[in-house]
Design a protein around this motif. Structure first.
Motif, PDB file in Angstrom:
ATOM      1  N   GLU A  74     -27.703  -5.610  45.914  1.00  9.60           N
ATOM      2  CA  GLU A  74     -28.886  -5.305  45.114  1.00  9.60           C
ATOM      3  C   GLU A  74     -28.610  -4.147  44.183  1.00  9.60           C
ATOM      4  OE1 GLU A  74     -32.299  -4.129  47.359  1.00  9.60           O
ATOM      5  OE2 GLU A  74     -31.237  -2.582  48.476  1.00  9.60           O
ATOM      6  N   ILE A  75     -29.358  -4.143  43.101  1.00  6.09           N
ATOM      7  CA  ILE A  75     -29.325  -3.052  42.143  1.00  6.09           C
ATOM      8  C   ILE A  75     -30.721  -2.442  42.120  1.00  6.09           C
ATOM      9  CG2 ILE A  75     -29.989  -4.290  40.025  1.00  6.09           C
ATOM     10  CD1 ILE A  75     -27.401  -2.939  38.794  1.00  6.09           C
ATOM     11  N   VAL A  76     -30.810  -1.116  42.066  1.00  6.93           N
ATOM     12  CA  VAL A  76     -32.068  -0.416  42.290  1.00  6.93           C
ATOM     13  C   VAL A  76     -32.345   0.535  41.132  1.00  6.93           C
ATOM     14  CG1 VAL A  76     -33.391   0.963  43.942  1.00  6.93           C
ATOM     15  CG2 VAL A  76     -31.509  -0.464  44.760  1.00  6.93           C
ATOM     16  N   VAL A  77     -33.607   0.572  40.701  1.00  6.98           N
ATOM     17  CA  VAL A  77     -34.028   1.505  39.650  1.00  6.98           C
ATOM     18  C   VAL A  77     -35.134   2.396  40.205  1.00  6.98           C
ATOM     19  CG1 VAL A  77     -33.412  -0.109  37.819  1.00  6.98           C
ATOM     20  CG2 VAL A  77     -35.750  -0.080  38.694  1.00  6.98           C
ATOM     21  N   PRO A  78     -35.346   3.585  39.618  1.00  9.36           N
ATOM     22  CA  PRO A  78     -36.392   4.479  40.114  1.00  9.36           C
ATOM     23  C   PRO A  78     -37.788   3.948  39.796  1.00  9.36           C
ATOM     24  CG  PRO A  78     -34.784   5.635  38.716  1.00  9.36           C
ATOM     25  CD  PRO A  78     -34.561   4.183  38.526  1.00  9.36           C
ATOM     26  N   PHE A  82     -32.780  -7.252  43.308  1.00  5.98           N
ATOM     27  CA  PHE A  82     -33.363  -6.153  42.523  1.00  5.98           C
ATOM     28  C   PHE A  82     -34.392  -5.433  43.371  1.00  5.98           C
ATOM     29  CE2 PHE A  82     -36.767  -4.533  39.778  1.00  5.98           C
ATOM     30  CZ  PHE A  82     -36.036  -3.658  38.979  1.00  5.98           C
ATOM     31  N   ASN A  83     -34.415  -4.092  43.255  1.00  6.37           N
ATOM     32  CA  ASN A  83     -35.367  -3.320  44.034  1.00  6.37           C
ATOM     33  C   ASN A  83     -35.749  -2.054  43.289  1.00  6.37           C
ATOM     34  OD1 ASN A  83     -37.027  -2.916  46.250  1.00  6.37           O
ATOM     35  ND2 ASN A  83     -35.383  -3.198  47.740  1.00  6.37           N
ATOM     36  N   VAL A  84     -36.807  -1.417  43.765  1.00  5.93           N
ATOM     37  CA  VAL A  84     -37.311  -0.183  43.177  1.00  5.93           C
ATOM     38  C   VAL A  84     -37.500   0.828  44.301  1.00  5.93           C
ATOM     39  CG1 VAL A  84     -39.216   0.889  41.923  1.00  5.93           C
ATOM     40  CG2 VAL A  84     -38.461  -1.408  41.296  1.00  5.93           C
ATOM     41  N   PHE A  85     -36.931   2.035  44.132  1.00  5.12           N
ATOM     42  CA  PHE A  85     -37.085   3.109  45.118  1.00  5.12           C
ATOM     43  C   PHE A  85     -37.775   4.302  44.473  1.00  5.12           C
ATOM     44  CE2 PHE A  85     -32.849   2.177  47.574  1.00  5.12           C
ATOM     45  CZ  PHE A  85     -33.345   0.946  47.958  1.00  5.12           C
ATOM     46  N   THR A 141     -39.127   9.092  30.717  1.00  9.23           N
ATOM     47  CA  THR A 141     -38.574   9.540  29.438  1.00  9.23           C
ATOM     48  C   THR A 141     -37.138  10.038  29.539  1.00  9.23           C
ATOM     49  OG1 THR A 141     -39.544  11.734  29.831  1.00  9.23           O
ATOM     50  CG2 THR A 141     -40.841  10.149  28.538  1.00  9.23           C
ATOM     51  N   SER A 142     -36.588  10.076  30.761  1.00 13.43           N
ATOM     52  CA  SER A 142     -35.208  10.546  30.929  1.00 13.43           C
ATOM     53  C   SER A 142     -34.247   9.368  30.841  1.00 13.43           C
ATOM     54  CB  SER A 142     -35.050  11.262  32.260  1.00 13.43           C
ATOM     55  OG  SER A 142     -35.254  10.361  33.336  1.00 13.43           O
ATOM     56  N   GLU A 143     -32.968   9.664  30.957  1.00  6.78           N
ATOM     57  CA  GLU A 143     -31.950   8.610  30.910  1.00  6.78           C
ATOM     58  C   GLU A 143     -32.205   7.584  32.014  1.00  6.78           C
ATOM     59  OE1 GLU A 143     -27.069   8.122  31.301  1.00  6.78           O
ATOM     60  OE2 GLU A 143     -28.097   9.876  32.114  1.00  6.78           O
ATOM     61  N   LYS A 144     -32.092   6.295  31.678  1.00  5.70           N
ATOM     62  CA  LYS A 144     -32.281   5.228  32.660  1.00  5.70           C
ATOM     63  C   LYS A 144     -31.103   5.234  33.633  1.00  5.70           C
ATOM     64  CE  LYS A 144     -36.016   3.330  30.805  1.00  5.70           C
ATOM     65  NZ  LYS A 144     -36.228   4.295  29.709  1.00  5.70           N
ATOM     66  N   VAL A 145     -31.414   5.299  34.936  1.00  2.00           N
ATOM     67  CA  VAL A 145     -30.366   5.365  35.962  1.00  2.00           C
ATOM     68  C   VAL A 145     -30.604   4.272  36.997  1.00  2.00           C
ATOM     69  CG1 VAL A 145     -29.971   7.836  35.636  1.00  2.00           C
ATOM     70  CG2 VAL A 145     -31.688   7.060  37.307  1.00  2.00           C
ATOM     71  N   ALA A 146     -29.601   4.047  37.822  1.00  2.00           N
ATOM     72  CA  ALA A 146     -29.697   2.998  38.841  1.00  2.00           C
ATOM     73  C   ALA A 146     -28.753   3.303  39.985  1.00  2.00           C
ATOM     74  CB  ALA A 146     -29.376   1.634  38.242  1.00  2.00           C
ATOM     75  N   LEU A 147     -29.097   2.778  41.157  1.00  3.96           N
ATOM     76  CA  LEU A 147     -28.204   2.718  42.308  1.00  3.96           C
ATOM     77  C   LEU A 147     -27.747   1.273  42.467  1.00  3.96           C
ATOM     78  CD1 LEU A 147     -30.259   4.807  44.914  1.00  3.96           C
ATOM     79  CD2 LEU A 147     -28.426   5.618  43.404  1.00  3.96           C
ATOM     80  N   ALA A 164     -39.387  13.000  56.144  1.00 10.02           N
ATOM     81  CA  ALA A 164     -39.024  12.379  54.876  1.00 10.02           C
ATOM     82  C   ALA A 164     -40.049  11.296  54.566  1.00 10.02           C
ATOM     83  CB  ALA A 164     -37.621  11.779  54.942  1.00 10.02           C
ATOM     84  N   ALA A 165     -40.221  10.999  53.274  1.00  4.93           N
ATOM     85  CA  ALA A 165     -41.153   9.947  52.849  1.00  4.93           C
ATOM     86  C   ALA A 165     -40.646   9.349  51.547  1.00  4.93           C
ATOM     87  CB  ALA A 165     -42.562  10.512  52.667  1.00  4.93           C
ATOM     88  N   GLY A 166     -40.885   8.061  51.382  1.00  6.60           N
ATOM     89  CA  GLY A 166     -40.465   7.399  50.156  1.00  6.60           C
ATOM     90  C   GLY A 166     -41.066   6.021  50.059  1.00  6.60           C
ATOM     91  N   GLY A 167     -41.013   5.449  48.872  1.00  6.56           N
ATOM     92  CA  GLY A 167     -41.563   4.121  48.636  1.00  6.56           C
ATOM     93  C   GLY A 167     -40.496   3.158  48.165  1.00  6.56           C
ATOM     94  N   VAL A 168     -40.716   1.870  48.425  1.00  3.64           N
ATOM     95  CA  VAL A 168     -39.775   0.817  48.025  1.00  3.64           C
ATOM     96  C   VAL A 168     -40.579  -0.413  47.641  1.00  3.64           C
ATOM     97  CG1 VAL A 168     -39.541   0.043  50.435  1.00  3.64           C
ATOM     98  CG2 VAL A 168     -37.775  -0.549  48.762  1.00  3.64           C
ATOM     99  N   LEU A 169     -40.110  -1.136  46.656  1.00  2.67           N
ATOM    100  CA  LEU A 169     -40.795  -2.357  46.232  1.00  2.67           C
ATOM    101  C   LEU A 169     -40.677  -3.437  47.297  1.00  2.67           C
ATOM    102  CD1 LEU A 169     -42.273  -4.029  44.067  1.00  2.67           C
ATOM    103  CD2 LEU A 169     -40.034  -4.604  43.105  1.00  2.67           C
ATOM    104  N   ASN A 170     -39.467  -3.762  47.711  1.00  2.63           N
ATOM    105  CA  ASN A 170     -39.223  -4.789  48.728  1.00  2.63           C
ATOM    106  C   ASN A 170     -38.556  -4.138  49.933  1.00  2.63           C
ATOM    107  OD1 ASN A 170     -40.158  -7.110  47.228  1.00  2.63           O
ATOM    108  ND2 ASN A 170     -38.330  -6.873  45.962  1.00  2.63           N
ATOM    109  N   MET A 171     -39.290  -4.093  51.042  1.00  5.22           N
ATOM    110  CA  MET A 171     -38.778  -3.473  52.258  1.00  5.22           C
ATOM    111  C   MET A 171     -37.532  -4.219  52.727  1.00  5.22           C
ATOM    112  SD  MET A 171     -39.689  -0.969  54.330  1.00  5.22           S
ATOM    113  CE  MET A 171     -41.462  -0.823  54.191  1.00  5.22           C
ATOM    114  N   HIS A 172     -36.501  -3.487  53.134  1.00  5.61           N
ATOM    115  CA  HIS A 172     -35.272  -4.124  53.605  1.00  5.61           C
ATOM    116  C   HIS A 172     -35.516  -4.856  54.921  1.00  5.61           C
ATOM    117  CE1 HIS A 172     -33.566  -1.303  50.657  1.00  5.61           C
ATOM    118  NE2 HIS A 172     -32.640  -2.235  50.520  1.00  5.61           N
TER     119      HIS A 172
END
Length: 806
Positions: free
Chosen positions: A617-621, A530-533, A558-564, A494-502
């Protein structure tokens, strides 16, 4: 002078006759003074550092404070900075500094460095000009004019350019843009912490013109003849004006002027003061212990003192002689303590996994040596004066009687020994409880770590230069492609990026407007982390998806704005309701519009602050925020030695101008982020262990002496038929009384002292019941063992031998 030398010679002869006593006292004092020397060095190097600036007392930090939010001083927004520079005459050279992490290419591989964006007033604010070349002009700090210049540190000049005089004008590729070197800073200057590259900051920038965006460190110099109070009065007037003109962002806001030296140690000051208090307790316990040993020794010398007084020695002469012995012991202990402090400081520095700020010098200097010498002298007086006065008190015949059979021990000496033991126990209880709270706090941090899947996870940081990746679409395309490259690495799961590492070092928080909430201004909006994943990050680190769904590759700009949203944030923003399907925005007029919550995730701290009070925290893509910097995480079955080079090669194949920074395992990343809490807990644990051992020795010493004094009594009781257990209970009862009294005093003091530790603890209350109960039991058990040992030895003596004891 001759009499002083005579006292010292006699003191040396006297101490040589009792090597066990001398060794114990010197060892105890060396440990007590050694830990004090170590913490004095730290406090001196941080809170009272000699800043490398001409007039450090006139350098100030300008900050903002909003009491309505209940937070501490904050940074400044760019519009507020411009107003300060334009209207405040008591401050000169108002300048802003922003931390920056550039990628630099010296003609080979691209490397990551620490740097700063700064405006033209920095030399005037700090009183430090470049040693070679020049600083940025005001024109270069305007618009796009400064995009071609850079000032480097002396360290880079020497290491990368061999200190060549022709460095000025040399081209340097930084973040994909070619800049020209226009200056070299003086040796040792790496402001604000360890910066090696400085580029201009545009004060007329309008891209982030909101007054609510407070992200700038702002420095200034007090104008000639102006006091801090006068500057604050001007800022108060400006604050009132801005609050009236911009109520949405500046209502209740106050601009503050703080001496730079004071602001440097603001966050760590409570911890350092707590450590200073702890080592002071250790030294006080050591002094009480040594005083008890001195009292016991002095009692054994009563006959000697009586004979000397009968031969004409004055009480003052006796006191001076005994004080000479105490000061000699303290002096030797202090000298060894300096060595112990240096050794402890080296061990502590070796445990710090990062470079200390350039202005911080944690080394023994003359001021620290003077402080240690003063502590040794005061300690010698403290533990020597009372025993000396006791030993020389009374008339001539009384000491002679006390030195003969049946003379016994005086009630005054018993009361003093008992009082010292009670004081030792009380201080040890306070220190043990403080240490226990710090250790439990660190263990709670470890519990947070266990919530993340760290095995086989490698992390690294990538920054996309604005000169190359100018548009959101460019950054998003790179992120998509690079993630697929990471997923294609050998063994990658698996691989992924995050703005602020936990559990990392960065922390973002935002004011959030839940749909339906009415707020008069921005400061009434709830704040959450606030964070970005990117898609896949949850799977890499194992943060649980409680309900709903994770981000998908289809969640694009361009899609619907979503959040975790995390469980804690969901409970804060929508108490008692299901957060799935709820909408929120960054404010009523925010152009990004409304985000819809599609998933609820588990709670893991984004940043380890001093208090550890998480707000969730609240997270956006990433595609809907488009950050220039991301921390990447790859979970792989391959070893780090294989994954790290493969990640570098994957990045190089995408863009050779980019650098992979801070490559390490997730476990190492967390350990580096929590090193300060770990060291605080370790130091407090060491200090508490010393206090416990010294206090136990104190109880043992008092009980051993008491048993020795009562040996004849014990023999009589056993000769008359008393059972050993009964005799033991009788003697142990005295130790239990002292322990209970000292523990009670210590617990009461600890309830008050630990209130000041609230902001240093993570997930632990300052009145944590398990800590208070556990410490009491540990001390009671230690005291019982220390008291039982001499008692058990005494009751095994033959009664006939005991009756003959003198």
């Amino acid at each position: 002078m001759d009499s002083i030398l005579q006292d010292l010679r006699y003191a040396i002869r006297s101490l040589r006759r009792t090597p066990g006593f001398t060794f114990t006292v010197v060892a105890v004092m060396a440990l007590g003074i050694g830990v004090n020397a170590m913490i004095y060095t730290v406090v001196r190097g941080i809170l009272f550092a000699d800043l490398p600036f001409p007039e450090p007392e006139r350098i100030v930090l300008v900050q903002s404070l909003n009491p309505a939010q209940g937070n501490g001083p904050d940074n400044m927004s760019l519009p507020d900075v411009r107003d300060v520079a334009e209207h405040i005459r008591s401050l000169t050279s108002v300048t802003v500094v922003l931390d920056w992490s550039p990628t630099v290419n010296f003609g080979g591989d691209t490397e990551r460095f620490e740097g700063a964006l700064a405006s033209s007033g920095l030399p005037g604010a700090l009183g430090v000009a470049p040693a070679l070349g020049r600083w940025f002009t005001p024109a270069e700090c305007s618009g796009q004019a400064g995009l071609g210049t850079v000032v480097i540190s002396d360290k880079i000049w020497r290491e990368r350019f061999a200190a060549g005089p022709g460095v000025l004008g040399r081209p340097l590729v930084i973040n994909g843009r070619t800049r020209s070197i226009v200056g070299v800073m003086p040796q040792g200057f790496r402001f604000p912490e360890n910066s090696d590259f400085f580029v201009p900051f545009a004060l007329d920038d309008t891209s982030g013109n909101g007054r609510g965006g407070r992200y700038l460190n702002t420095f200034a110099h007090l104008a000639p003849g102006v006091t801090r109070q006068q500057a604050q009065a001007e800022l108060d007037a400006l604050s009132a004006s801005l609050s009236k003109d911009f109520p949405g962002t500046n209502r209740h806001l106050r601009l503050l002027v703080t001496p730079y030296a004071e602001a440097l140690g603001r966050e760590i000051r409570p911890v350092l003061l707590m450590l200073l208090l702890a080592v002071t307790f250790v030294l006080a316990i050591a002094c009480a212990n040594v005083a008890n040993l001195q009292l016991a020794r002095a009692t054994g010398r009563i006959r000697e003192m009586g004979v000397r007084m009968a031969l004409g020695a004055t009480r003052g002469r006796i006191v001076r002689q005994l004080l000479a012995e105490s000061l000699l012991l303290a002096g030797v202990g202090g000298a060894l303590g300096v060595l112990v402090g240096q050794w402890g400081m080296k061990l502590t520095l070796a445990a710090i996994p990062e470079e200390l700020p350039f202005w911080m010098h944690l080394e023994l200097d003359p001021k620290v040596v003077a402080a240690v010498a003063g502590a040794a002298i005061v300690s010698g007086l403290l533990f020597g004066l009372a025993p000396a006065l006791q030993a020389s008190s009374g008339d001539i015949l009384a000491p002679l009687r006390e030195g003969t059979p049946g003379g016994g021990d005086s009630p005054a000496r018993r009361r003093m020994r008992n009082s010292l033991v009670v004081a030792e126990i009380a201080l040890a209880v306070v220190l043990l409880i403080g240490s226990g709270l710090m250790i439990r706090s660190f263990l709670r941090l470890q519990d947070q770590r266990l919530q993340l899947r760290t095995d086989g996870v490698v992390t690294a940081q990538v920054t996309l230069p604005g000169a190359i990746y100018k548009e959101d679409a460019d950054r998003n395309a790179f992120v998509r492609d690079f993630r697929q490259s990471l997923l294609a690495l050998p063994g990658a799961h698996a691989a992924g990026g995050v703005l602020n590492m936990h559990l990392g070092r960065s922390n973002w928080s935002m004011s959030i407007l839940p749909e339906g909430l009415v707020a008069d201004d921005q400061h009434q909006l709830p704040q959450v982390g606030f964070n970005v994943f990117t898609p896949g990050y949850l799977d890499v680190v194992g943060i649980p998806l409680v309900r709903g769904r994770d981000f998908r590759d289809s969640d694009i700009a361009t899609s619907e704005k979503v959040a975790l949203v995390s469980q804690a944030a969901a409970a804060k923003l929508w108490p008692g309701a299901d957060a799935i399907g709820k909408r929120w925005s960054f404010g009523p007029d925010d152009a990004r519009g409304w985000f819809t919550v599609v998933g609820v995730i588990g709670d893991v701290q984004q940043h380890i602050g001093s208090s550890g009070s998480g707000t969730g925290e609240i997270v956006v893509p990433q595609e809907q925020w488009s950050s220039q910097m991301l921390n990447w995480a790859v979970r792989s079955s391959s070893p780090v030695a294989v994954v790290a080079p493969a990640m570098r090669q994957a990045l190089r194949s995408k863009d050779a101008n980019l650098a992979l920074a801070n490559v390490r395992t997730l476990g190492e990343n967390i350990a580096r982020s929590t090193w300060s809490q770990r060291i605080y807990a370790q130091l407090m644990g060491v200090f508490a262990a010393l206090a416990l051992v010294i206090a136990a020795l104190g109880i043992y010493g008092v009980m051993a002496y008491s048993v020795t004094q009562r040996t004849r009594e014990i023999g009589i009781r056993m000769a008359l038929g008393a059972a050993r257990n009964d005799v033991q209970k009788l003697i142990l009862g005295h130790a239990i009384q002292l322990t209970l009294l000292g523990s009670g005093i210590g617990l009461a003091a600890a309830f008050g002292v630990t209130r000041f530790m609230q902001n240093m603890l993570f997930g632990v209350r300052p009145d944590d019941p398990p800590t208070f109960v556990g410490v009491t039991l540990i001390l009671a058990l230690s005291s019982a063992v220390a008291a039982w040992l001499p008692t058990a030895r005494a009751v095994r003596v033959d009664p006939v031998v005991a009756l003959r004891h003198e």
